[in-house]
Design an enzyme around this catalytic site. Structure first.
Site: not given
Length: 254
Positions: A172-173
């Site tokens: 996840h960014l």
């Protein structure tokens, strides 16, 4: 990926060896309560969550003890799998397309804090290869679009990046504003996870995958979480989180 930084409490009862003795209760604690993963652990607990437009102060509320279907589903797996539940929740989603979904972080560490997640199952940065290069570029572009489309972001600065050792499974960014004005930012590890080299810039990760075909996380990253509190704007050292937050208001007035 989960590492040893995240605390847990194990409680067990030891039956008395003789009838005249009462049952004793023992408690064992590993690590410190000052943890990056403390919020992440709550992801898998029954909770109303923070949907789009929710007040971030809700992060300090105790979990809802309701027994609806979504709550039961979320309580099924390990807490580190919580993102996989949240990304499927329409109330959490702020954007989605065929490749990615964007959700609000349930425990935001700033006024604006989103997570960009691929629909494809990618456990961690270590699982990335050159085959994921276009996906990583798309995730970055989507993060920038969310910033552009969100109200009240024009005067704020943002960073896009990944935690070197994330507490939650599934790549996840983070897309996070640099005011760090949130009641959910509670301790040194929260702060240092976003304001040291522990936070890997999105473009740097893209370049690593493009050049080397993988992401390399150097040894000793966990030690960065123990560094003194230092303002990311002027580099002044602050002795505590409350004093740091007060100091930050000088840089990011509401």
């Amino acid at each position: 990926m989960v590492n040893e930084l995240y605390p847990y409490i194990v409680e067990f009862e030891e039956e008395a060896q003789s009838p005249g003795l009462e049952t004793h209760r023992k408690r064992k604690r590993s690590g410190s309560s000052d943890s990056v993963g403390s919020d992440a652990a709550q992801e898998a607990k029954p909770s109303a969550g923070l949907g789009p437009g929710s007040d971030p102060s809700q992060c300090s509320l105790p979990p809802n003890k309701g027994t609806d279907a979504s709550t039961k589903k979320e309580s099924l797996g390990h807490w580190s799998q919580g993102l996989k539940v949240s990304m499927q929740d329409p109330k959490m989603q702020v954007y989605k397309d065929e490749q990615v979904v964007v959700i609000k972080d349930k425990y935001p560490k700033a006024r604006h804090h989103w997570l960009v997640l691929p629909w494809a199952s990618i456990s961690s940065l270590k699982a990335l290869t050159r085959e994921h290069l276009e996906l990583l570029k798309h995730m970055h572009a989507v993060g920038e679009k969310v910033i552009e489309d969100a109200a009240g972001c024009s005067k704020l600065r943002f960073r896009l990046g990944y935690h070197a050792i994330p507490s939650m499974s599934h790549v996840h960014l983070h897309v996070i504003s640099q005011d760090f004005d949130s009641p959910c930012l509670k301790n040194k590890k929260h702060w240092n996870s976003f304001n040291t080299e522990y936070f890997l810039e999105s473009q740097a990760v893209i370049e690593m995958v493009q050049e080397a075909g993988r992401v390399t996380v150097r040894d000793g990253m966990s030690e960065l979480l123990k560094l003194p509190l230092r303002c990311h704007e002027c580099q002044q050292l602050l002795p505590s989180i409350p004093q740091l937050k007060e100091h930050l208001r000088k840089h990011w007035p509401k």
